[in-house]
Design an enzyme around this catalytic site. Structure first.
Site, PDB file in Angstrom:
ATOM      1  N   ASP A  98      -1.578  -4.224  -9.661  1.00 25.50           N
ATOM      2  CA  ASP A  98      -2.405  -3.046  -9.913  1.00 25.50           C
ATOM      3  C   ASP A  98      -3.496  -2.956  -8.855  1.00 25.50           C
ATOM      4  OD1 ASP A  98      -0.946  -2.560 -12.180  1.00 25.50           O
ATOM      5  OD2 ASP A  98      -2.397  -3.462 -13.543  1.00 25.50           O
ATOM      6  N   MET A  99      -3.942  -1.741  -8.586  1.00 26.63           N
ATOM      7  CA  MET A  99      -4.977  -1.558  -7.574  1.00 26.63           C
ATOM      8  C   MET A  99      -6.196  -2.443  -7.842  1.00 26.63           C
ATOM      9  SD  MET A  99      -7.034   1.944  -6.549  1.00 26.63           S
ATOM     10  CE  MET A  99      -7.923   2.002  -8.115  1.00 26.63           C
TER      11      MET A  99
END
Length: 559
Positions: free
Chosen positions: A407-408
């Site tokens: 995930d970012m």
């Protein structure tokens, strides 16, 4: 000039020292303004002490409790006074209207509303359908038909078996007679055997006709009943669709420019032109619509959950949450026009100035330490990513090929293949779960046990992407082991080892009430915003795609 709207709430503690927000809240990703926090605490105190209505929020351990989302809107009233408005999503205490809360945009439960009368008609059809579906006569006819069909099949099978035996007997007689009888006697015998064959076929024919007639009587009666049921079901569907569309037109929303659009109009240009159930009933649109309609200036908003969590979703009691995407995003996209709103942080490149550290590289692969805030692959708005940076850095390789993602907001180890051969080997390892991954996470609370396992199947939330749900009926298996590292200042540091690779698996398994019931620090989807998500891919073990040698990579978390 005094202001007497009973839905406008004044702060019960001084607010003069708190600066007002410069822009309105971006509702899908925010840190609540201090005055919204103060307003929420004041509303929560009211919820805990009021006696005008009763709703089972499940906070005292009562069964069948149902938590609700509430919202507070910081406003300036027409006389210039600062206060707030309150709202709840859907219904509370089986009501749309409660003292002190703003009303729904359209109150379908009022006596004057067409909704009750038309819903009563649909409800009556549903009762008739249920009665016909459970009618004992229909059930008896179905049982009778099944019994008759079974009996017919058994009788036909027995007759066919007898016919086969008789055919064999006739054949044997012909063979025996051919060597012993003269031509005339043989002809007479064949004539008699032929008549027996015709008689057998007629017997089968008459059996079929007899049962077809018997079955037709029962089938006709059943068909008539089923046609009536289909007619009622079709009538109900038509009325329900008409009522739904009529409701969509009644929900008309204002924006800051004084412009109005109906629910149907708002969703017409989206990928799902039919508004989802409950659209327009959330707290945020109700608050903004009331503010615009009554001369209030919206300043900031915050929404919080009150009560027990739903079974599948992740909702922590008293915690702030962003507005939902599927129902609220299209509506608020219209309603926020004319307001000066905070920029969407999700469209900013959070890692623009953060380097992508390369920990290992050779001809086959490269292993990097992705900083929090950097995408693994390019997004719709932000194209900067670990993948695009490696493309620039390795312009002459066959890859880089994406093997897995983070995930970012998650930092840590990512591996990319540089050749097709390496990509095939690494993909196979990840798919067969031959790769060992260990994460470090910091949770908002004290975890009592030292270690454990979490087995909660997951699937995407169909009405609020990218959130994920725990779903025992339709979810895919998701398995995580964990071990406590340390506990300090009300927070717990853990090792997490996912055995499957579901989207948001570790975040959901930590936050869900059937998991650790404690969200990660900075988890904006399932917890509360902080400086970052405190989740780091610390350790990665895999076989080198060429040499097959086992390799271990590790990089410590920054938090």
């Amino acid at each position: 000039m005094s202001h007497t709207d009973p839905r406008f709430t004044r702060f019960n503690t001084p607010i003069q020292g708190v600066a007002l927000p410069e822009k309105y809240t971006f509702p899908f990703y925010y840190q609540p303004h201090p005055l919204c926090v103060q307003a929420a605490e004041q509303l929560q105190q009211h919820l805990s002490t009021q006696t005008h209505w009763q709703h089972n929020f499940g906070l005292d351990g009562a069964r069948d409790g149902a938590g609700k989302m509430f919202g507070v809107l910081l406003v300036r009233n027409p006389t210039g006074e600062i206060g707030f408005l309150s709202a709840f999503s859907g219904k509370v205490a089986e009501q749309n209207l409660l003292p002190g809360f703003v009303p729904p945009v359209f109150d379908m439960l009022t006596e004057q509303s067409f909704f009750k009368a038309e819903l009563a008609e649909i409800t009556e059809l549903s009762k008739q359908i249920a009665q016909r579906e459970s009618c004992p006569t229909t059930a008896r006819l179905k049982d009778q038909l099944n019994t008759m069909q079974t009996t017919y099949q058994q009788q036909e099978a027995a007759l066919r078996s007898t016919m086969i035996e008789r055919r064999a007997e006739r054949k044997a007689k012909r063979l025996q007679a051919e060597g012993t009888l003269d031509a005339q006697a043989l002809a007479e015998l064949n004539h008699q055997l032929g008549k027996q064959s015709v008689a057998d076929k007629n017997q089968l024919k008459y059996l079929k006709l007899e049962w077809e007639q018997k079955l037709a009587v029962v089938e006709a009666e059943l068909s008539q009943r089923e046609q009536q049921l289909v007619k009622l079901t079709s009538q109900r569907a038509s009325l329900s669709n008409a009522l739904q569309n009529k409701l969509f037109e009644q929900y008309v929303f204002l924006n800051a420019r004084g412009e109005t659009r109906s629910l149907k109009s708002i969703f017409a240009d989206t990928s799902s032109p039919t508004p989802p159930a409950g659209a327009g009933e959330c707290a945020a649109p109700k608050l903004l619509h009331y503010a615009y309609a009554n001369g209030y200036q919206p300043l900031a908003i915050a929404e919080f959950w009150w009560g027990v969590s739903p079974k599948s979703e992740i909702r922590q009691h008293g915690q702030f949450y962003p507005s939902c995407n599927s129902k609220c995003q299209p509506i608020l996209g219209h309603m926020l026009q004319g307001l000066t709103v905070d920029d969407n942080p999700l469209e900013e490149n959070w890692a623009e100035d953060k380097p992508l550290e390369i920990l290992y590289q050779d001809d086959a692969m490269v292993v990097v330490n992705k900083p929090s805030g950097l995408l693994s692959v390019p997004g719709k708005v932000v194209t900067d990513s670990a993948y695009s940076r490696l493309q620039t850095q390795f312009p002459d390789v066959e890859g880089p090929f994406v093997i897995h993602r983070l995930d970012m907001a998650t930092s840590g180890l990512l591996v990319f293949a540089l050749t097709r051969r390496a990509n095939k080997s690494l993909q196979k390892q990840f798919m067969s779960r031959a790769v060992n991954k260990r994460y470090v996470a910091l949770l908002e609370g004290d975890i009592a046990d030292d270690q454990g396992t979490i087995d909660l199947p997951m699937r995407g939330d169909p009405v609020d992407r990218p959130r994920q749900l725990v779903c025992f009926e339709h979810g895919k298996p998701a398995f995580t082991t964990w071990q406590k590292i340390a506990h300090k200042s009300g927070r717990t540091k853990l090792y997490l080892e996912p055995k499957t690779g579901r989207t948001h698996q570790l975040r959901v398994h930590c936050a869900h009430h059937l998991g650790l019931a404690t969200p990660m620090v900075g988890d904006t989807l399932y917890g509360e915003k902080a400086n970052r998500l405190h989740l780091h891919a610390e350790r990665l073990e895999l076989d080198h795609p060429y040499t097959k040698q086992r390799m271990t990579f590790q990089v410590d978390a920054e938090f």
